[in-house]
Design a protein around this motif. Structure first.
Motif, PDB file in Angstrom:
ATOM      1  N   TYR A 181    -102.320 129.123 -16.016  1.00 12.59           N
ATOM      2  CA  TYR A 181    -100.868 129.591 -15.448  1.00 12.59           C
ATOM      3  C   TYR A 181    -100.830 130.723 -16.422  1.00 12.59           C
ATOM      4  O   TYR A 181     -99.990 132.052 -16.090  1.00 12.59           O
ATOM      5  CB  TYR A 181     -99.863 128.825 -15.013  1.00 12.59           C
ATOM      6  CG  TYR A 181    -100.509 127.934 -13.727  1.00 12.59           C
ATOM      7  CD1 TYR A 181    -101.076 128.637 -12.996  1.00 12.59           C
ATOM      8  CD2 TYR A 181     -99.618 126.716 -13.989  1.00 12.59           C
ATOM      9  CE1 TYR A 181    -101.724 127.827 -11.649  1.00 12.59           C
ATOM     10  CE2 TYR A 181    -100.611 125.901 -12.823  1.00 12.59           C
ATOM     11  CZ  TYR A 181    -101.363 126.840 -11.335  1.00 12.59           C
ATOM     12  OH  TYR A 181    -101.410 125.316 -10.223  1.00 12.59           O
ATOM     13  N   ILE A 182    -100.989 130.607 -17.924  1.00 13.61           N
ATOM     14  CA  ILE A 182     -99.752 130.906 -18.671  1.00 13.61           C
ATOM     15  C   ILE A 182    -101.078 131.818 -18.979  1.00 13.61           C
ATOM     16  O   ILE A 182    -100.543 133.506 -19.135  1.00 13.61           O
ATOM     17  CB  ILE A 182     -99.707 130.808 -20.289  1.00 13.61           C
ATOM     18  CG1 ILE A 182     -98.544 129.035 -20.208  1.00 13.61           C
ATOM     19  CG2 ILE A 182     -99.592 131.138 -21.026  1.00 13.61           C
ATOM     20  CD1 ILE A 182     -98.550 127.825 -21.213  1.00 13.61           C
ATOM     21  N   LEU A 183    -102.154 131.542 -19.228  1.00 15.67           N
ATOM     22  CA  LEU A 183    -103.028 133.315 -19.274  1.00 15.67           C
ATOM     23  C   LEU A 183    -103.157 133.993 -18.616  1.00 15.67           C
ATOM     24  O   LEU A 183    -103.327 135.124 -18.967  1.00 15.67           O
ATOM     25  CB  LEU A 183    -104.820 132.202 -19.714  1.00 15.67           C
ATOM     26  CG  LEU A 183    -104.937 131.575 -21.387  1.00 15.67           C
ATOM     27  CD1 LEU A 183    -106.012 131.307 -21.076  1.00 15.67           C
ATOM     28  CD2 LEU A 183    -104.796 132.604 -22.780  1.00 15.67           C
ATOM     29  N   ASN A 184    -103.389 133.625 -17.442  1.00 15.76           N
ATOM     30  CA  ASN A 184    -103.373 133.876 -15.834  1.00 15.76           C
ATOM     31  C   ASN A 184    -102.017 134.959 -15.912  1.00 15.76           C
ATOM     32  O   ASN A 184    -102.201 136.503 -15.168  1.00 15.76           O
ATOM     33  CB  ASN A 184    -103.946 133.249 -15.047  1.00 15.76           C
ATOM     34  CG  ASN A 184    -104.833 132.758 -14.668  1.00 15.76           C
ATOM     35  OD1 ASN A 184    -105.897 133.475 -14.943  1.00 15.76           O
ATOM     36  ND2 ASN A 184    -104.613 131.604 -13.788  1.00 15.76           N
ATOM     37  N   GLY A 185    -100.851 135.019 -16.520  1.00 11.43           N
ATOM     38  CA  GLY A 185     -99.878 136.119 -16.332  1.00 11.43           C
ATOM     39  C   GLY A 185     -99.785 136.470 -17.436  1.00 11.43           C
ATOM     40  O   GLY A 185     -98.489 137.486 -17.129  1.00 11.43           O
ATOM     41  N   LEU A 186    -100.944 137.104 -18.568  1.00  9.03           N
ATOM     42  CA  LEU A 186    -100.814 138.016 -19.263  1.00  9.03           C
ATOM     43  C   LEU A 186    -101.367 138.615 -18.567  1.00  9.03           C
ATOM     44  O   LEU A 186    -101.993 139.049 -18.034  1.00  9.03           O
ATOM     45  CB  LEU A 186    -101.598 137.040 -20.962  1.00  9.03           C
ATOM     46  CG  LEU A 186    -100.658 135.953 -20.917  1.00  9.03           C
ATOM     47  CD1 LEU A 186    -102.153 135.830 -22.261  1.00  9.03           C
ATOM     48  CD2 LEU A 186     -99.665 136.549 -21.849  1.00  9.03           C
ATOM     49  N   PRO A 187    -100.535 140.302 -19.416  1.00  3.20           N
ATOM     50  CA  PRO A 187    -101.024 141.757 -18.588  1.00  3.20           C
ATOM     51  C   PRO A 187    -102.392 141.870 -20.123  1.00  3.20           C
ATOM     52  O   PRO A 187    -103.044 140.839 -20.544  1.00  3.20           O
ATOM     53  CB  PRO A 187    -100.560 142.468 -19.315  1.00  3.20           C
ATOM     54  CG  PRO A 187     -99.640 141.876 -20.789  1.00  3.20           C
ATOM     55  CD  PRO A 187     -99.766 140.744 -19.971  1.00  3.20           C
ATOM     56  N   LYS A 194    -107.147 135.956 -23.898  1.00  4.61           N
ATOM     57  CA  LYS A 194    -107.150 135.163 -23.250  1.00  4.61           C
ATOM     58  C   LYS A 194    -109.043 134.747 -23.091  1.00  4.61           C
ATOM     59  O   LYS A 194    -109.282 133.414 -23.237  1.00  4.61           O
ATOM     60  CB  LYS A 194    -107.104 135.751 -21.815  1.00  4.61           C
ATOM     61  CG  LYS A 194    -105.325 135.609 -21.908  1.00  4.61           C
ATOM     62  CD  LYS A 194    -105.370 136.258 -20.259  1.00  4.61           C
ATOM     63  CE  LYS A 194    -105.573 137.580 -19.819  1.00  4.61           C
ATOM     64  NZ  LYS A 194    -104.805 137.874 -18.701  1.00  4.61           N
ATOM     65  N   THR A 195    -109.724 136.008 -23.366  1.00  2.78           N
ATOM     66  CA  THR A 195    -110.934 135.200 -23.630  1.00  2.78           C
ATOM     67  C   THR A 195    -111.594 133.840 -24.606  1.00  2.78           C
ATOM     68  O   THR A 195    -112.241 133.517 -24.755  1.00  2.78           O
ATOM     69  CB  THR A 195    -111.841 136.517 -23.494  1.00  2.78           C
ATOM     70  OG1 THR A 195    -112.341 137.966 -22.921  1.00  2.78           O
ATOM     71  CG2 THR A 195    -113.758 136.520 -23.865  1.00  2.78           C
ATOM     72  N   ALA A 196    -111.191 134.296 -26.287  1.00  8.70           N
ATOM     73  CA  ALA A 196    -111.291 133.814 -26.791  1.00  8.70           C
ATOM     74  C   ALA A 196    -111.049 132.288 -26.766  1.00  8.70           C
ATOM     75  O   ALA A 196    -111.267 131.214 -27.304  1.00  8.70           O
ATOM     76  CB  ALA A 196    -109.970 134.100 -28.235  1.00  8.70           C
ATOM     77  N   ILE A 197    -109.546 131.580 -25.909  1.00 12.23           N
ATOM     78  CA  ILE A 197    -108.971 130.949 -25.435  1.00 12.23           C
ATOM     79  C   ILE A 197    -109.777 129.937 -24.461  1.00 12.23           C
ATOM     80  O   ILE A 197    -110.351 128.583 -24.161  1.00 12.23           O
ATOM     81  CB  ILE A 197    -107.779 130.823 -24.935  1.00 12.23           C
ATOM     82  CG1 ILE A 197    -106.435 131.453 -26.176  1.00 12.23           C
ATOM     83  CG2 ILE A 197    -107.544 129.035 -24.458  1.00 12.23           C
ATOM     84  CD1 ILE A 197    -106.696 130.795 -27.109  1.00 12.23           C
ATOM     85  N   ARG A 198    -110.554 130.654 -23.338  1.00  7.05           N
ATOM     86  CA  ARG A 198    -111.599 130.002 -22.556  1.00  7.05           C
ATOM     87  C   ARG A 198    -112.621 130.065 -22.301  1.00  7.05           C
ATOM     88  O   ARG A 198    -112.760 128.776 -21.788  1.00  7.05           O
ATOM     89  CB  ARG A 198    -111.008 131.246 -20.952  1.00  7.05           C
ATOM     90  CG  ARG A 198    -110.219 131.754 -20.497  1.00  7.05           C
ATOM     91  CD  ARG A 198    -110.177 133.115 -19.572  1.00  7.05           C
ATOM     92  NE  ARG A 198    -108.847 132.875 -18.518  1.00  7.05           N
ATOM     93  CZ  ARG A 198    -108.349 133.907 -17.906  1.00  7.05           C
ATOM     94  NH1 ARG A 198    -109.042 135.062 -18.928  1.00  7.05           N
ATOM     95  NH2 ARG A 198    -107.454 134.135 -17.294  1.00  7.05           N
ATOM     96  N   LEU A 212     -99.988 130.244 -31.457  1.00  7.57           N
ATOM     97  CA  LEU A 212    -100.756 131.266 -30.965  1.00  7.57           C
ATOM     98  C   LEU A 212    -100.367 132.370 -30.900  1.00  7.57           C
ATOM     99  O   LEU A 212    -100.674 133.909 -31.051  1.00  7.57           O
ATOM    100  CB  LEU A 212    -101.923 131.188 -30.696  1.00  7.57           C
ATOM    101  CG  LEU A 212    -103.093 130.259 -31.064  1.00  7.57           C
ATOM    102  CD1 LEU A 212    -104.178 129.394 -30.810  1.00  7.57           C
ATOM    103  CD2 LEU A 212    -103.280 130.439 -32.673  1.00  7.57           C
ATOM    104  N   LEU A 213     -99.969 131.923 -29.332  1.00  4.74           N
ATOM    105  CA  LEU A 213     -99.097 133.314 -28.967  1.00  4.74           C
ATOM    106  C   LEU A 213     -98.035 134.460 -29.383  1.00  4.74           C
ATOM    107  O   LEU A 213     -98.433 135.251 -29.578  1.00  4.74           O
ATOM    108  CB  LEU A 213     -99.074 133.263 -26.973  1.00  4.74           C
ATOM    109  CG  LEU A 213     -99.664 133.482 -25.898  1.00  4.74           C
ATOM    110  CD1 LEU A 213     -99.296 132.012 -24.748  1.00  4.74           C
ATOM    111  CD2 LEU A 213     -99.914 134.290 -26.063  1.00  4.74           C
TER     112      LEU A 213
END
Length: 216
Positions: A181-187, A194-198, A212-213
């Motif tokens: 949810y955190i990643l999806n809400g980022l622009p 987001k790619t690095a985390i996923r 990190l954010l």
């Protein structure tokens, strides 16, 4: 004649003493009632029913009175007057303890009820469906949350509040779901992050993600 009167008086006094002894509140219950506001400091509202219920059931069960709430122990018949009086004394004191932990908005639902089990089940029937609806609403908020014009700390704080409210309402959200949810809400500007985390081989802890954010 005087001896008979004296003996009768002693028997009457003994009966009164025995009756009064039977009607003394048990020490464990007396302690629980005296400390209930410390053990359950937050009054029952529509939003916190599940955690309120869990706390009350835990405390009363630990002291041997949980069955009064669940209805597993019922009032003895009229023929067992002594046991009936003792049960009634205990149950009414439990009702008083329950009412002292209920907010004014909820109190009218149960103020006229006479047994602890009636109070317990009435609250369950009235608040459980509302509680489930609130969980659905909160999870929907979490699903739709966006960073928008918030700062990262504000964004993360808002997510934490929603997750905490879901917990209070008696449900839970898996850590991996929260990360998603955190990643999806980022622009889009955060897409490389987001790619690095996923694509990371190891699941990330929330505290690490927060750090990190904020650095990002």
């Amino acid at each position: 004649m005087a001896e008979e009167d004296s003996a009768g008086s002693r028997r009457t006094s003994s009966a009164i003493l025995n009756r009064d002894t039977e009607l003394i509140i048990p020490p464990h219950l007396k302690f629980l009632i005296s400390n209930i506001k410390n053990l359950v400091p937050t009054s029952l509202t529509i939003e916190n029913y599940s955690i309120w219920r869990l706390q009350l059931l835990q405390h009363f069960s630990a002291n041997g009175y949980g069955e009064h709430l669940t209805g597993q122990v019922s009032c003895p018949p009229d023929s067992e007057e002594s046991e009936r009086n003792r049960w009634t004394l205990i149950d009414r004191n439990i009702v008083s303890a329950l009412l002292s932990t209920i907010s004014p908005a909820i109190l009218p639902y149960v103020i006229s009820l006479r047994t602890a089990h009636d109070v317990w089940t009435t609250l369950e029937h009235r608040l459980q469906p509302t509680n489930r609806s609130r969980v659905i609403q909160l999870k929907n908020e979490l699903h739709q949350i966006q960073l928008q014009d918030r700062t990262i700390p504000q964004y993360l704080d808002q997510i934490k509040k929603i997750v905490d409210n879901i917990t209070v309402a008696g449900s839970a959200v898996d850590t991996e779901e929260i990360v998603l949810y955190i990643l999806n809400g980022l622009p889009a500007v955060y897409n490389p992050f987001k790619t690095a985390i996923r694509t990371s081989l190891q699941p990330i802890q929330l505290d690490d993600l927060y750090s990190l954010l904020i650095s990002e």
